[in-house]
Design a protein around this motif. Structure first.
Motif, mmCIF file in Angstrom:
data_model
loop_
_atom_site.group_PDB
_atom_site.id
_atom_site.type_symbol
_atom_site.label_atom_id
_atom_site.label_comp_id
_atom_site.label_asym_id
_atom_site.label_seq_id
_atom_site.Cartn_x
_atom_site.Cartn_y
_atom_site.Cartn_z
ATOM 1 N N GLY A 2 70.400 62.965 43.043
ATOM 2 C CA GLY A 2 71.322 61.948 42.570
ATOM 3 C C GLY A 2 72.696 62.039 43.195
ATOM 4 N N GLY A 3 73.713 61.942 42.342
ATOM 5 C CA GLY A 3 75.094 61.919 42.803
ATOM 6 C C GLY A 3 75.704 60.549 42.616
ATOM 7 N N THR A 4 77.019 60.505 42.565
ATOM 8 C CA THR A 4 77.771 59.256 42.464
ATOM 9 C C THR A 4 78.953 59.354 43.417
ATOM 10 N N GLU A 5 79.789 58.327 43.435
ATOM 11 C CA GLU A 5 80.945 58.340 44.326
ATOM 12 C C GLU A 5 81.937 59.459 43.997
ATOM 13 N N HIS A 6 81.857 60.013 42.787
ATOM 14 C CA HIS A 6 82.765 61.097 42.391
ATOM 15 C C HIS A 6 82.043 62.411 42.126
ATOM 16 N N LEU A 7 80.748 62.496 42.448
ATOM 17 C CA LEU A 7 80.001 63.730 42.210
ATOM 18 C C LEU A 7 78.985 63.921 43.322
ATOM 19 N N GLY A 8 79.222 64.926 44.158
ATOM 20 C CA GLY A 8 78.319 65.227 45.255
ATOM 21 C C GLY A 8 77.210 66.174 44.818
ATOM 22 N N ASP A 39 73.555 63.820 35.199
ATOM 23 C CA ASP A 39 72.320 63.675 35.976
ATOM 24 C C ASP A 39 72.002 64.958 36.744
ATOM 25 N N GLY A 40 73.044 65.656 37.204
ATOM 26 C CA GLY A 40 72.837 66.912 37.912
ATOM 27 C C GLY A 40 72.245 67.986 37.010
ATOM 28 N N TRP A 41 72.762 68.083 35.787
ATOM 29 C CA TRP A 41 72.203 69.064 34.847
ATOM 30 C C TRP A 41 70.738 68.737 34.551
#
Length: 266
Positions: A2-8, A39-41
């Motif tokens: 996953g990831g978002t614009e503020h989470l790599g 989502d990372g967890w």
């Protein structure tokens, strides 16, 4: 992945690396960051190939806490994620590890500012590495706010109460050396090397039996508030089954054969 614009999000072998990625705002918490974190967890929990997680920040900063401009009513980036928050109003607390504990070990790699919400997220991690010039603290009372991410409960259980109350009630900054002295972090390393040190710890964790690692972590948290008698009973309940696993037999066999063990989560 996953990831978002503020989470790599990226993989380093069996380690999932989550990077708070909003350096222009000192990685202040945003909705895209919180969604990406949660989502990372979940990804770490769901993927048996992931044996550890490293949490760090981009641009030489860990996290400067909540976006105060958003809190003042000036809007928060990432409106497209509002439906996620509506579907799960507890999502932000799970993202900040207030209402969620990953079953895999979480190692924090801190450079620069780790204050307010950053220090609150830190308390949900298991092993903590700090760069020499890192700064910690719970600044909420200085703004007339309350550190509602769990600090009034967790901090006095993790460090001595006198240190916890000084941090909570003065809102002053703490150096990495001070944070290590009071037990908030476990290791201080030269600037620019916190991530490498955290990945080295993760690699050592990854080399161990994953069923054993997860059971040990679960036991530590499960028994934390029990009496010694109840805790020891709970430890046996979690620990004995590990001895019957194929991984336990492989560990003993590998030791006898003087080779690295090949664990299969069996």
């Amino acid at each position: 992945m996953g990831g978002t614009e503020h989470l790599g999000v990226r993989r380093e072998g069996a380690t999932l690396v989550l990077t708070l990625n909003r350096p222009e705002a000192k990685n202040a918490l945003s909705l895209p960051m919180l969604v990406g974190l949660y989502d990372g967890w979940l990804e770490a929990d769901a993927d048996d190939g992931i044996r550890s997680v490293v949490l760090t920040g981009a641009g030489g900063t860990f996290c400067a806490g909540m976006d105060l401009k958003a809190l003042a009513g000036k809007g928060m980036e990432g409106e497209q994620y509002r439906d996620r928050l509506k579907a799960d109003p507890d999502l932000h607390w799970k993202a900040m590890l207030r209402h969620h504990r990953p079953r895999k070990p979480v190692i924090a790699a801190v450079e620069g500012y780790c204050v307010a919400g950053g220090t609150e997220i830190l308390q949900g991690t298991d092993i903590r590495v700090a760069a020499a010039s890192a700064t910690f603290g719970l600044f909420e009372v200085r703004r007339g706010l309350f550190p509602i991410g769990g600090s009034t409960v967790r901090l006095p259980r993790q460090i001595a109460r006198t240190h916890a109350l000084e941090m909570l009630l003065t809102g002053r900054p703490y150096t990495a050396e001070e944070a290590a002295r009071i037990g908030l972090v476990g290791r201080v390393v030269p600037d620019g090397t916190a991530l490498d040190a955290a990945l080295d710890i993760a690699e050592r964790v990854n080399a161990c039996g994953p069923l054993a690692v997860e059971a040990v972590k679960a036991s530590v948290y499960e028994t934390a508030e029990m009496t010694e008698t109840d805790g020891l009973a709970a430890e046996l309940k979690r620990g004995w089954p590990i001895f019957d696993t194929a991984d336990a037999k492989e560990g003993a066999r590998a030791f006898a054969e003087k080779r690295p063990p090949q664990y299969r989560r069996e």
